[in-house]
Design an enzyme around this catalytic site. Sequence first.
Site, mmCIF file in Angstrom:
data_model
loop_
_atom_site.group_PDB
_atom_site.id
_atom_site.type_symbol
_atom_site.label_atom_id
_atom_site.label_comp_id
_atom_site.label_asym_id
_atom_site.label_seq_id
_atom_site.Cartn_x
_atom_site.Cartn_y
_atom_site.Cartn_z
ATOM 1 N N GLU A 1 -69.572 -65.878 3.105
ATOM 2 C CA GLU A 1 -70.477 -64.817 2.640
ATOM 3 C C GLU A 1 -71.523 -65.390 1.687
ATOM 4 O OE1 GLU A 1 -70.050 -62.627 -0.699
ATOM 5 O OE2 GLU A 1 -67.950 -63.104 -1.149
ATOM 6 N N LYS B 1 -78.557 -57.439 -2.377
ATOM 7 C CA LYS B 1 -77.125 -57.478 -2.078
ATOM 8 C C LYS B 1 -76.909 -56.562 -0.874
ATOM 9 C CE LYS B 1 -72.672 -55.929 -3.933
ATOM 10 N NZ LYS B 1 -71.980 -55.368 -5.103
ATOM 11 N N SER C 1 -65.065 -50.172 -2.371
ATOM 12 C CA SER C 1 -65.914 -51.113 -1.640
ATOM 13 C C SER C 1 -65.856 -50.879 -0.139
ATOM 14 C CB SER C 1 -65.473 -52.544 -1.939
ATOM 15 O OG SER C 1 -66.249 -53.451 -1.174
ATOM 16 N N ALA C 2 -67.010 -51.034 0.504
ATOM 17 C CA ALA C 2 -67.073 -50.970 1.968
ATOM 18 C C ALA C 2 -66.322 -52.138 2.609
ATOM 19 C CB ALA C 2 -68.530 -50.973 2.430
ATOM 20 N N ASP C 3 -65.966 -53.149 1.801
ATOM 21 C CA ASP C 3 -65.209 -54.287 2.346
ATOM 22 C C ASP C 3 -63.933 -53.803 3.046
ATOM 23 O OD1 ASP C 3 -67.104 -55.846 1.085
ATOM 24 O OD2 ASP C 3 -65.719 -56.793 -0.327
ATOM 25 N N LYS D 1 -60.625 -58.719 -6.682
ATOM 26 C CA LYS D 1 -60.993 -59.037 -8.057
ATOM 27 C C LYS D 1 -60.155 -58.284 -9.077
ATOM 28 C CE LYS D 1 -64.700 -58.477 -6.237
ATOM 29 N NZ LYS D 1 -65.996 -57.956 -5.893
#
Length: 284
Positions: free
Chosen positions: A8, A69, A123-125, A142
Amino acid sequence: MTALVALESTVISHGLPRPTNLETARACERAVRDAGAEPRTIAIADGRVVVGADAALLERLANEDGVAKVSLRDIAPILASGGLGATTVAATVAMAAGAGIAVMATGGIGGVHRGAERSWDVSADLGAIAAHPVCVVCSGAKLVLDLPKTLEALETLGVPVVGFGTDELPAFYVRSSGLPLAHRVDDAAAAARIARAQLSRGRGLVIAVPAPEEHAMSRADAERAAERALAEAERAGVRGAAVTPYLLRALGERSDGRALTANVALLVRNAAVAAAVAAEMRPG
Ligand code: PSU
Ligand code: MN
């Protein structure tokens, strides 16, 4: 054909300070090559998706001001703008899947933020990993996040989180969060077997690798730094996409650089593990 590993680029543009960001991006690419695979750093430039940034683009991502971002919601607008974009884990897995790349490496994925019951900041992660057949090699999520809620969200989404040589979810700079994982492997071949089975279902997974022992932080130290960073973000009124970069910067400043050393070490290690898993996943 050589195995490929996607990397990434948000971590380059927004996750690490200059000049450590460019050095680390290069070190991650080197670690992938040294482990016998080919790196493909993903970004957006000049109106197109780039799968495999060249040296010049890595430098632009590291040193230009105002790099966007790019999470999932930003892909189309930034493509249309013709500008430069650094992809998060979410956008990177989407683009890696599109390019047929099975494995990506990062530091820590995004997740459910502390206070998400008020902010709804998730998060969209998480959804992206569930939706795309890519194996994400990382050191868990994190520390500034709500890790129990992040693990619950991944379970709900059907994303396996597989400890790599550990029974507990790593917490980024800290080797262990105290949160037990349902699945564990002890080598790249075993990780690749699970990854192949999950990817063939059209869905992704997380291989969670603890930070290298010699650079990891103690849970107490890291937690103290995280709490200070979170309080600062709250006071500064930081919201939305700016939250994660702000917290990472504040954490670095609140830990005498130890967070940064740990961050670089785990990024490079994860790149090497990802390469080993990718090599084991090749058919034949
Ligand atoms: N982990 C890091 N550094 C980073 C990130 C994660 O060590 O910069 C980035 C990743 O790109 C991740 C993103 O996908 O933060 C998550 O941002 P958000 O919480 O806004 O979805
Ligand atoms: Mn967010």
